[in-house]
Scaffold this active site. Structure first.
Site, PDB file in Angstrom:
ATOM      1  N   ARG A  12       0.750  -1.164  -0.067  1.00 23.44           N
ATOM      2  CA  ARG A  12      -0.107   0.069   0.036  1.00 23.44           C
ATOM      3  C   ARG A  12       0.724   1.287   0.057  1.00 23.44           C
ATOM      4  O   ARG A  12       1.062   1.930  -1.011  1.00 23.44           O
ATOM      5  CB  ARG A  12      -0.988  -0.113   1.147  1.00 23.44           C
ATOM      6  CG  ARG A  12      -2.126   0.948   1.192  1.00 23.44           C
ATOM      7  CD  ARG A  12      -1.671   2.372   1.568  1.00 23.44           C
ATOM      8  NE  ARG A  12      -1.097   2.370   2.834  1.00 23.44           N
ATOM      9  CZ  ARG A  12      -0.552   3.552   3.406  1.00 23.44           C
ATOM     10  NH1 ARG A  12      -0.400   4.779   2.715  1.00 23.44           N
ATOM     11  NH2 ARG A  12       0.058   3.653   4.799  1.00 23.44           N
ATOM     12  N   ASP A  13       1.419   1.671   0.998  1.00 26.32           N
ATOM     13  CA  ASP A  13       2.281   2.944   1.315  1.00 26.32           C
ATOM     14  C   ASP A  13       3.391   2.860   0.117  1.00 26.32           C
ATOM     15  O   ASP A  13       3.887   3.795  -0.510  1.00 26.32           O
ATOM     16  CB  ASP A  13       2.971   2.953   2.494  1.00 26.32           C
ATOM     17  CG  ASP A  13       3.290   4.334   2.992  1.00 26.32           C
ATOM     18  OD1 ASP A  13       2.962   5.266   1.968  1.00 26.32           O
ATOM     19  OD2 ASP A  13       3.513   4.649   4.305  1.00 26.32           O
ATOM     20  N   HIS A 204       5.749   4.583  12.594  1.00 24.96           N
ATOM     21  CA  HIS A 204       5.673   4.523  11.109  1.00 24.96           C
ATOM     22  C   HIS A 204       6.537   5.482  10.430  1.00 24.96           C
ATOM     23  O   HIS A 204       6.267   6.606  10.573  1.00 24.96           O
ATOM     24  CB  HIS A 204       4.216   4.774  10.686  1.00 24.96           C
ATOM     25  CG  HIS A 204       4.012   4.850   8.967  1.00 24.96           C
ATOM     26  ND1 HIS A 204       3.225   3.752   8.570  1.00 24.96           N
ATOM     27  CD2 HIS A 204       4.350   5.614   8.063  1.00 24.96           C
ATOM     28  CE1 HIS A 204       3.080   4.039   7.276  1.00 24.96           C
ATOM     29  NE2 HIS A 204       3.851   5.257   7.058  1.00 24.96           N
ATOM     30  N   CYS A 237       4.107   9.408   0.185  1.00 29.70           N
ATOM     31  CA  CYS A 237       2.619   9.532   0.138  1.00 29.70           C
ATOM     32  C   CYS A 237       2.675  10.723  -0.991  1.00 29.70           C
ATOM     33  O   CYS A 237       3.410  11.858  -0.994  1.00 29.70           O
ATOM     34  CB  CYS A 237       2.378  10.266   1.540  1.00 29.70           C
ATOM     35  SG  CYS A 237       0.706  11.001   1.268  1.00 29.70           S
ATOM     36  N   ASN A 246       9.418   4.533   2.611  1.00 30.26           N
ATOM     37  CA  ASN A 246       9.485   4.087   4.306  1.00 30.26           C
ATOM     38  C   ASN A 246      10.473   3.259   4.600  1.00 30.26           C
ATOM     39  O   ASN A 246      11.502   2.947   3.879  1.00 30.26           O
ATOM     40  CB  ASN A 246       8.201   2.893   4.076  1.00 30.26           C
ATOM     41  CG  ASN A 246       6.790   3.560   3.929  1.00 30.26           C
ATOM     42  OD1 ASN A 246       6.475   3.862   2.769  1.00 30.26           O
ATOM     43  ND2 ASN A 246       6.069   3.708   5.068  1.00 30.26           N
TER      44      ASN A 246
END
Ligand code: HMG
Ligand code: MG
Length: 282
Positions: A12-13, A204, A237, A246
């Site tokens: 996802r991210d 996170h 993002c 990340n």
């Protein structure tokens, strides 16, 4: 039970920020490799508007292609009731709502204020309760915002508390643009752990400044035992200019195991997943 829980957010991210749209079959192949690596928590996709994030437009196919498995929590990001209903119709183990400690970032990312976002999440929380699925909450920009700059630690703690009151069983505190220093993370976690049990909190980290593992160490000192990361350090993002990848899962696992913490992750299989993830980069 491993000492540390890793929440793998790469599908996802990681993939939401790739310029090219990764084909659904490649996303599913990545998820399969991550399952083989025994990652216990997978954030598989986001039921967000395809107008806002075209990279996640195949969310139904990705979730449908990820069947339940013993010991695996399949999570999806949901911005509104509509997303939650679509995910629940397919079958999911966790819904993750997301807001921000920065008003400007909330507007840019989800087109509403922080207070409006909490109201928007109420029906999602009710659905999660009714369907017996977990509810996770994210607070973005807990230390720094790409639009507002430094964020007060109390602001992050306040939003985390609001998510807990809503019914989130876990709140992930995010350094969205990966520019937080260990001092900033320390202050933010000091404020958050005053309000909430550290067992309910996750961290996170994005790794723009190469400080993510230092920030993990600070979080460990505050009793945090849940960390989000993305295989191959994918990610960012689209609504956070400057957000790099990340924190990468393999270095995180090696760092934690080097410190004597168990993660339950199969490192050889994780290496395979990492090699595949890197090939998916646009
Ligand atoms: P909006 O434009 O205010 O709302 O967006 P809307 O209701 O007018 O919807 C716009 C269009 O999207 C409409 O389509 C809706 O039907 C559709 P149209 O009628 O124009 O053809 N739509 C949907 N489609 C599918 N599924 C849905 C859905 N909802 C509306 N659930 C909205 C508001 C919240 C929907 C939008 O702002 C959005 O989707 N934002 C998501 C942005 C995003 O995904 N950002 C990245 C994830 S967050 C992140 O990365 C941070 C995190 O990693 C932690 C950290 O690092 O900080 C979690
Ligand atoms: Mg993120």
């Amino acid at each position: 039970m491993p000492d540390i829980t890793i929440v793998e957010v790469g599908p996802r991210d990681g993939l939401q920020n790739e310029k090219r749209i990764v084909p659904t079959e490649d996303k599913l192949a990545l998820i399969e490799l991550l399952r083989a690596a025994h990652l216990p928590r997978l954030e598989v996709t986001a039921f967000v508007s395809p107008k806002w994030v075209p990279q996640m437009a195949d969310h139904e196919a990705v979730l449908s292609g990820t069947p339940p498995a013993e010991g695996l929590i399949r999570s999806v990001l949901v911005p509104n009731e509509r997303g939650a209903l679509s995910a629940l119709a397919i079958g999911v183990d966790e819904l993750a709502v997301f807001t921000s400690a920065s008003e400007t970032f909330a507007q840019k990312n989800i087109n509403c204020s922080i207070a409006e976002s909490i109201e928007r999440f109420r029906p999602i929380a009710a659905l999660a309760r009714r369907h017996g699925v977990r509810l996770r909450g994210y607070v973005s920009c807990t230390v720094d915002c790409p639009y507002e700059g430094p964020i007060a630690p109390e602001a992050a703690a306040r939003v985390a508390t609001a998510l807990e009151e809503l019914g989130c069983v876990e709140i992930s505190l995010a350094d969205t643009i990966g520019r937080a220093t260990p001092e900033g993370v320390d202050a933010m976690l000091a404020a958050s752990t005053t309000e909430l049990a550290s067992s309910k909190l996750a961290c996170h980290f994005h790794d723009t400044s190469g400080l993510a593992l230092d920030n993990v160490d600070v979080a460990l000192g505050h009793g945090i035992r849940i960390f989000d990361s993305a295989v191959g350090g994918l990610g960012g993002c689209p609504y956070a200019p400057g957000a790099a990848g990340n924190l990468s899962t393999l270095p995180l696992v090696l760092h934690l195991e080097g410190k004597g913490f168990s993660t339950g992750v199969n490192v050889a299989c994780l290496r395979e997943a990492e090699a595949f993830a890197i090939r998916l980069r646009g």
